[in-house]
Design an enzyme around this catalytic site. Structure first.
Site, PDB file in Angstrom:
ATOM      1  CG  HIS A 257      84.581  90.677 -10.360  1.00 39.41           C
ATOM      2  ND1 HIS A 257      84.196  91.919  -9.919  1.00 39.41           N
ATOM      3  CD2 HIS A 257      84.322  89.845  -9.317  1.00 39.41           C
ATOM      4  CE1 HIS A 257      83.750  91.838  -8.688  1.00 39.41           C
ATOM      5  NE2 HIS A 257      83.818  90.590  -8.299  1.00 39.41           N
ATOM      6  CG  ASN A 258      88.784  89.433  -9.535  1.00 36.49           C
ATOM      7  OD1 ASN A 258      89.233  90.122 -10.447  1.00 36.49           O
ATOM      8  ND2 ASN A 258      88.379  89.949  -8.386  1.00 36.49           N
TER       9      ASN A 258
END
Length: 353
Positions: A257-258
């Site tokens: 994620h991210n």
């Protein structure tokens, strides 16, 4: 050599003149510009109506023995082509060969329907609130959720699942058994079978019990990205996970994620990129590289296979090792260790005597 069961050749093939023009090469004196080629093959399996290429000294013997009608070669190997093979001299034979393969076997460039379907196949389920432009192909077993939008020319493979609100651009290929959720895809994106895009990132507030952190971001995939089979791209926690234009990702890669990946990066199989790390444009990660979270790898940097990156990498760097460091320092350490081990072995042998 391509198997006609799986790959359809261009109807009329290409003439030698067309091949030379596409490759940006001249024709040797005496070569027949109207000679026709039906396909491409390796040096070993090519016949008189096949095009081959060679740009590696290891295959010098194969070049000398080839029966290919023509061969794309770099200047240093041109003289080794046999008498029956037309030498097409190129500064980048492999790239020229790749472009010509796309013309000789256009269906190999991008996956098409596995069932020769046009439109939505029987057995596919498209929610009434999904919006599909004209020219979308949906294979049997695929599921497209409410509010999903898919652009013209896109092919959705069998048993793929396109979640609610997902947007897919034009001329994309979504492979069999893929799942897409919380994702926006640009044009000409290829997602190979079994890939997963947009599922929860791995986020927990650790303690006596581990509290799940809701993942409320998206996955953004820009134009001309290719994502390999069984690769996983987690959606962002509080910001988006982004894959930049033209980036190519191999099979079995984990993107957490991210993560933000720049334009035209290359990520080879087995790589794992931890959360909130940024790869700037034109970064290359070799096979099985691991990158810890919250780092930045600078533009144009290259990381050697099986390395572990645990700190920021400056732009234009070549790093390797565990932990990763500039390759000169890494090689120096390896050489020193080898010498120490050799010396220790000799000392031990002397003591035993």
């Amino acid at each position: 050599m391509s198997d006609p069961v799986f790959f359809t050749a261009a109807a009329t093939g290409l003439t030698l003149a067309e091949i030379a023009a596409a490759a940006g090469t001249g024709l040797p004196e005496g070569a027949d510009p109207d000679r026709r080629f039906s396909g491409a093959a390796s040096l070993e399996s090519a016949g008189p109506d096949h095009l081959a290429y060679m740009d590696n000294a290891r295959y010098g013997d194969a070049l000398a023995a080839t029966r290919a009608g023509a061969c794309l070669v770099s200047p240093r190997f041109a003289a080794r082509c046999p008498a029956g093979t037309v030498a097409l001299v190129s500064r980048d034979p492999y790239r020229a060969y790749a472009a010509l393969l796309g013309r000789l076997h256009p269906d190999a460039l991008r996956p098409g329907s596995q069932f020769a379907v046009r439109g939505v196949a029987p057995g596919a389920h498209v929610h009434p609130e999904a919006r599909l432009e004209d020219g979308v192909t949906v294979d049997p077993g695929a599921v497209i959720g409410p509010g999903a939008e898919i652009g013209a020319g896109t092919v959705v493979g069998p048993n793929a699942v396109i979640g609610p609100g997902v947007r897919i651009g034009r001329d994309c290929a979504i492979g069999a058994g893929t799942t897409l959720s919380h994702a926006l895809l640009g044009n000409r994106v290829i997602v190979h079978p079994g890939a997963r895009l947009g599922q929860d990132g791995f986020g927990f507030a650790m303690g006596a019990t581990h509290l799940k952190v809701p993942q409320v971001g998206r996955v953004i995939v820009q134009d001309d990205v290719e994502i390999g089979a069984n690769t996983t791209v987690d959606r962002g926690a509080s910001r988006d996970t982004v894959i930049g234009e033209g980036t190519k990702i191999d099979n079995l890669v984990q993107i957490a994620h991210n993560v933000v990946i720049g334009r035209h990066c290359v990520i080879v199989s087995g790589v794992g990129i931890s959360g909130s790390t940024t790869l700037e444009d034109y970064v290359v990660l070799g096979g099985q590289v691991g990158v810890v979270g919250h780092l930045r790898i600078g533009r144009g940097s290259q990381i050697a296979g099986s390395s572990n990156v645990n700190r920021d990498v400056p732009p234009g760097s070549r790093w390797g090792g565990t932990p990763a460091k500039p390759v000169r320092a890494w090689f120096r350490e390896l050489t020193t260790l080898a010498r120490l081990a050799e010396r220790s072995g000799k000392d031990q042998a002397g003591d035993d005597a």
